[in-house]
Structure formats: structure tokens, C-alpha cells
Design a protein around this motif. Structure first.
Motif, PDB file in Angstrom:
ATOM      1  N   ASP A  81       0.809  -1.214   0.000  1.00  0.00           N
ATOM      2  CA  ASP A  81       0.000   0.000   0.000  1.00  0.00           C
ATOM      3  C   ASP A  81       0.847   1.269   0.000  1.00  0.00           C
ATOM      4  OD1 ASP A  81       0.596  -0.888   2.777  1.00  0.00           O
ATOM      5  OD2 ASP A  81      -0.346   1.008   3.304  1.00  0.00           O
ATOM      6  N   GLU A  82       2.127   1.165   0.331  1.00  0.00           N
ATOM      7  CA  GLU A  82       2.998   2.338   0.381  1.00  0.00           C
ATOM      8  C   GLU A  82       3.669   2.632  -0.956  1.00  0.00           C
ATOM      9  OE1 GLU A  82       5.722   2.746   3.537  1.00  0.00           O
ATOM     10  OE2 GLU A  82       4.186   2.582   5.094  1.00  0.00           O
ATOM     11  N   LEU A  83       3.461   1.760  -1.949  1.00  0.00           N
ATOM     12  CA  LEU A  83       4.145   1.902  -3.230  1.00  0.00           C
ATOM     13  C   LEU A  83       3.132   1.923  -4.370  1.00  0.00           C
ATOM     14  CD1 LEU A  83       7.025  -0.664  -2.638  1.00  0.00           C
ATOM     15  CD2 LEU A  83       7.169   1.820  -2.473  1.00  0.00           C
ATOM     16  N   PRO A  84       3.546   2.391  -5.547  1.00  0.00           N
ATOM     17  CA  PRO A  84       2.641   2.318  -6.700  1.00  0.00           C
ATOM     18  C   PRO A  84       2.245   0.877  -6.985  1.00  0.00           C
ATOM     19  CG  PRO A  84       4.576   3.678  -7.190  1.00  0.00           C
ATOM     20  CD  PRO A  84       4.846   3.005  -5.878  1.00  0.00           C
ATOM     21  N   ALA A  85       1.086   0.698  -7.605  1.00  0.00           N
ATOM     22  CA  ALA A  85       0.606  -0.642  -7.928  1.00  0.00           C
ATOM     23  C   ALA A  85       1.654  -1.394  -8.735  1.00  0.00           C
ATOM     24  CB  ALA A  85      -0.704  -0.560  -8.712  1.00  0.00           C
ATOM     25  N   GLY A  86       1.996  -2.593  -8.263  1.00  0.00           N
ATOM     26  CA  GLY A  86       3.004  -3.388  -8.942  1.00  0.00           C
ATOM     27  C   GLY A  86       4.411  -2.855  -8.795  1.00  0.00           C
ATOM     28  N   ALA A  87       4.611  -1.903  -7.875  1.00  0.00           N
ATOM     29  CA  ALA A  87       5.922  -1.269  -7.654  1.00  0.00           C
ATOM     30  C   ALA A  87       6.495  -0.701  -8.945  1.00  0.00           C
ATOM     31  CB  ALA A  87       6.908  -2.239  -7.005  1.00  0.00           C
ATOM     32  N   VAL A  88       5.625  -0.177  -9.794  1.00  0.00           N
ATOM     33  CA  VAL A  88       6.041   0.400 -11.080  1.00  0.00           C
ATOM     34  C   VAL A  88       6.564   1.815 -10.863  1.00  0.00           C
ATOM     35  CG1 VAL A  88       5.181   1.199 -13.314  1.00  0.00           C
ATOM     36  CG2 VAL A  88       4.487  -1.028 -12.437  1.00  0.00           C
ATOM     37  N   GLY A  89       7.524   2.213 -11.672  1.00  0.00           N
ATOM     38  CA  GLY A  89       8.000   3.589 -11.663  1.00  0.00           C
ATOM     39  C   GLY A  89       9.033   3.899 -10.605  1.00  0.00           C
ATOM     40  N   LEU A  90       9.698   2.877 -10.065  1.00  0.00           N
ATOM     41  CA  LEU A  90      10.696   3.081  -9.030  1.00  0.00           C
ATOM     42  C   LEU A  90      12.100   2.943  -9.617  1.00  0.00           C
ATOM     43  CD1 LEU A  90       9.128   0.923  -6.166  1.00  0.00           C
ATOM     44  CD2 LEU A  90       8.745   3.348  -6.670  1.00  0.00           C
ATOM     45  N   LYS A  91      12.990   3.848  -9.247  1.00  0.00           N
ATOM     46  CA  LYS A  91      14.382   3.751  -9.681  1.00  0.00           C
ATOM     47  C   LYS A  91      15.029   2.555  -9.004  1.00  0.00           C
ATOM     48  CE  LYS A  91      16.792   7.495 -10.135  1.00  0.00           C
ATOM     49  NZ  LYS A  91      17.612   8.714  -9.854  1.00  0.00           N
ATOM     50  N   ILE A  92      15.782   1.783  -9.778  1.00  0.00           N
ATOM     51  CA  ILE A  92      16.528   0.651  -9.243  1.00  0.00           C
ATOM     52  C   ILE A  92      17.978   0.786  -9.688  1.00  0.00           C
ATOM     53  CG2 ILE A  92      15.729  -0.791 -11.190  1.00  0.00           C
ATOM     54  CD1 ILE A  92      16.074  -3.244  -9.349  1.00  0.00           C
TER      55      ILE A  92
ATOM     56  N   ASP B 155      21.465   0.994 -13.540  1.00  0.00           N
ATOM     57  CA  ASP B 155      20.642   2.185 -13.317  1.00  0.00           C
ATOM     58  C   ASP B 155      19.431   2.097 -14.228  1.00  0.00           C
ATOM     59  OD1 ASP B 155      19.715   4.630 -12.493  1.00  0.00           O
ATOM     60  OD2 ASP B 155      21.199   5.808 -13.601  1.00  0.00           O
ATOM     61  N   ALA B 156      18.275   1.809 -13.665  1.00  0.00           N
ATOM     62  CA  ALA B 156      17.081   1.601 -14.478  1.00  0.00           C
ATOM     63  C   ALA B 156      15.852   1.972 -13.656  1.00  0.00           C
ATOM     64  CB  ALA B 156      17.005   0.149 -14.955  1.00  0.00           C
ATOM     65  N   ASN B 157      14.695   1.605 -14.170  1.00  0.00           N
ATOM     66  CA  ASN B 157      13.421   1.871 -13.514  1.00  0.00           C
ATOM     67  C   ASN B 157      12.577   0.614 -13.610  1.00  0.00           C
ATOM     68  OD1 ASN B 157      10.492   2.922 -13.318  1.00  0.00           O
ATOM     69  ND2 ASN B 157      11.707   4.730 -12.790  1.00  0.00           N
ATOM     70  N   THR B 158      11.826   0.319 -12.572  1.00  0.00           N
ATOM     71  CA  THR B 158      10.998  -0.893 -12.595  1.00  0.00           C
ATOM     72  C   THR B 158       9.941  -0.847 -13.700  1.00  0.00           C
ATOM     73  OG1 THR B 158       9.567   0.051 -10.883  1.00  0.00           O
ATOM     74  CG2 THR B 158      11.351  -1.411 -10.157  1.00  0.00           C
ATOM     75  N   SER B 159       9.668   0.326 -14.239  1.00  0.00           N
ATOM     76  CA  SER B 159       8.764   0.419 -15.388  1.00  0.00           C
ATOM     77  C   SER B 159       9.348  -0.248 -16.623  1.00  0.00           C
ATOM     78  CB  SER B 159       8.456   1.884 -15.707  1.00  0.00           C
ATOM     79  OG  SER B 159       7.768   2.495 -14.646  1.00  0.00           O
ATOM     80  N   ASP B 160      10.686  -0.481 -16.600  1.00  0.00           N
ATOM     81  CA  ASP B 160      11.355  -1.100 -17.744  1.00  0.00           C
ATOM     82  C   ASP B 160      11.224  -2.616 -17.755  1.00  0.00           C
ATOM     83  OD1 ASP B 160      12.236   1.476 -18.367  1.00  0.00           O
ATOM     84  OD2 ASP B 160      14.139   1.224 -17.299  1.00  0.00           O
ATOM     85  N   MET B 161      10.608  -3.201 -16.740  1.00  0.00           N
ATOM     86  CA  MET B 161      10.436  -4.653 -16.731  1.00  0.00           C
ATOM     87  C   MET B 161       9.569  -5.093 -17.909  1.00  0.00           C
ATOM     88  SD  MET B 161      10.086  -5.747 -12.697  1.00  0.00           S
ATOM     89  CE  MET B 161       8.645  -4.733 -12.374  1.00  0.00           C
ATOM     90  N   ILE B 162       9.953  -6.185 -18.546  1.00  0.00           N
ATOM     91  CA  ILE B 162       9.167  -6.714 -19.664  1.00  0.00           C
ATOM     92  C   ILE B 162       7.863  -7.315 -19.148  1.00  0.00           C
ATOM     93  CG2 ILE B 162       9.138  -8.450 -21.505  1.00  0.00           C
ATOM     94  CD1 ILE B 162      12.236  -8.102 -21.610  1.00  0.00           C
TER      95      ILE B 162
END
Length: 288
Positions: A194-205, A216-223
Motif C-alpha cells: 500500500d505504500e508503493l505504486p501498484a506493482g511497484a512500477v516507476g521506481l528507480k533501481i 541504473d534503471a526503472n521498474t517500469s522497464d520490466m518486460i
């Protein structure tokens, strides 16, 4: 809420994190199992238990002074994804996969934040992989749809899928190179979904070797995102409370560099995920 697993007298204990302190949930409420997986399997409302612990007079201890354990000390299943970031697939000379490259990790490979990753005697090709970890909170019914999948996620953490590359490549299946003892960094905290975007999308990793930025990427880049991954797994098997999914690593791994960069004794690798935390593992040689 933020949770962690620490060791007391050699046993894994579940705690809620409050700033720089932790509070043992079983100490605060004796009916809460001391182990994270056991608490999830028992259907304990850990959010309510954590809230009660935070407002109680239960003794606190500094998080920095605690000896941590792998976040889920004994997961029923740890399912990992390979090639789940397009740039990582590309740097390995592969096309975007049409289906996730799934493999398993065994419990004996897991280590905590602060524990040492172990360069095995039989290989010097010891690589790093910064990853997002998903912890399942409720039993996932078979054939759950992607639209419904995220309701079964309890939270997210950091993972370092350290890999022994020459052993990984000895067979078409990657399992053998991904299960050496002391190669699966997991922690230090679990952040509730509940503390993160749905599916943990959009987070810097990010991944850093001795302070140098390597990944250096973003979880939005997951296939394959978290929801789709859960739905695909549910076509095959039953995900249960306390199961873990490691969501794959972005580009920048050591084997893809020229010349390759292998971790060695004395190195330190950090995995940092925005709004989740930073996992740190020093590297040592395997001892006799």
C-alpha cells in the motif's frame, strides 16, 4: 508499513520498523507468529498488528544494531525471472523473451542484508544482479487474472541475484549457477504494497559496486510486470503466503562488460530501490 526479519538466539523474528528502531511483533502480541512466513500463512493482519505494536510500550531496539536474516527466512518457493529487462536481454545477445525465463532459488542460497556474498572456490566469475523482490501475502488461486493479481502481494523488498556465470552456462537450465550458498541477498526491509505504486512500477533501481554505479534503471522497464508474472505463474502452480518472486535485473551486469567485471573478496555491492531501501552485501572468498 515497513517490516524486517532479525535474529534472536539464532532464530528468525519478525519486527515492524519505526524510523531507526524495530519492534518485535511477537513480543508486542503473543498471538502473532514470530516468523514472517508463518504469520502470513496464519492469516494474521500484520498491518493491524504493526499499528498496535507501534503504539504499545514494547521494548524497541536499534535496527542498525540488529543481526538481520533473509527477509523471508524459509520461503516455500523463490521463483526468479531471467532477462526481464529489455536492455539486459539485449546486452546478453538475446531478443525480448515471449515468456518469462523462470528458475528457482533454494533457501540455502539466501543471505541477509550485511551478510557476505561468497565467491566459490570453483569459480571466479561471480556476478551481481540488482532486483525487486515480491512477497506473496495470500494464497493465489490458480488461473488468477492479471487484473486481480496484485491483491495477493503483501510487499516488496530488494534482492541481489548473485550468479556464478560459468556454472550458469554449463546447462540450458540456469539453476546450478544461481544456487551456490551465500549468493542470494534479500532485505533489509519489506515495504507493504500500500505504500508503493501498484506493482511497484516507476521506481528507480540501481546497483553499485564499491560505490560505482553499475546498474541504473526503472521498474517500469520490466518486460513482465508483477501482475502479469503472478498471473502467468498461476496458470501453473499455487503461490502461497511467504513465497517470493525475484523480478529480474536491468542492464549493466559484470559479464556483459568489456572486459568483464567479476566481484571479488573485499568488494561491496549495494542494491537500492527507490522508496524500498538499500541492500548491502560485502564479498568474501569461500573458506575451507
Amino acid at each position: 508499513m515497513r517490516f524486517t526479519t532479525y535474529l534472536r538466539n539464532g532464530e528468525a523474528r519478525l519486527a515492524v520498523v519505526d524510523g531507526t528502531d524495530l519492534i518485535d511483533l511477537n513480543d508486542a502480541q503473543a498471538d502473532v507468529p514470530a516468523d514472517l512466513r508463518a504469520a502470513l500463512k496464519a492469516g494474521v493482519d500484520l498491518m493491524a498488528a504493526a499499528s498496535a505494536a507501534l503504539s504499545s510500550s514494547t521494548a524497541r531496539q536499534p535496527l542498525a544494531a540488529a543481526k538481520l536474516a533473509p527477509l523471508v527466512a524459509d520461503p516455500g518457493k523463490t521463483v526468479c525471472l531471467g532477462l526481464n529487462y529489455f536492455d539486459h536481454a539485449k546486452e546478453g545477445g538475446r531478443d525480448k523473451p515471449d515468456y518469462p525465463w523462470f528458475f528457482y532459488r533454494g533457501t540455502s542460497s539466501l543471505i541477509a542484508h550485511g551478510d557476505a556474498g561468497v565467491v566459490p572456490k570453483v569459480s571466479a566469475k561471480f556476478d551481481y544482479e540488482a532486483e525487486l523482490a515480491v512477497v506473496i501475502g495470500k494464497k493465489v488461486p490458480r488461473h488468477t487474472t492479471q487484473a486481480d493479481a496484485l491483491q495477493y502481494v503483501f510487499g516488496y523488498s530488494c534482492f541481489n541475484d548473485m550468479s556464478v556465470r560459468d556454472y550458469q552456462k554449463r546447462t540450458p537450465q540456469w539453476t546450478i549457477g544461481k544456487n551456490f550458498d551465500g549468493t542470494g541477498g534479500f532485505g533489509p526491509v519489506l515495504v507493504s504494497a500500500d505504500e508503493l505504486p501498484a506493482g511497484a512500477v516507476g521506481l528507480k533501481i540501481q546497483g553499485r559496486l564499491n560505490g560505482e554505479l553499475m546498474q541504473d534503471a526503472n521498474t517500469s522497464d520490466m518486460i513482465f510486470g508483477v501482475a502479469e508474472t503472478i498471473a502467468l505463474l498461476a496458470e501453473v502452480l499455487t503461490l502461497e503466503p511467504g513465497d517470493v518472486i525475484a523480478m529480474g535485473t536491468p542492464a549493466g551486469v559484470g559479464q556483459a562488460r568489456t572486459p568483464p567485471v567479476w566481484m571479488k573478496a573485499g568488494d561491496v555491492y549495494e542494491v537500492e530501490i527507490e522508496r524500498v531501501g538499500t541492500l548491502v552485501n560485502p564479498i568474501v572468498n569461500e573458506q575451507a
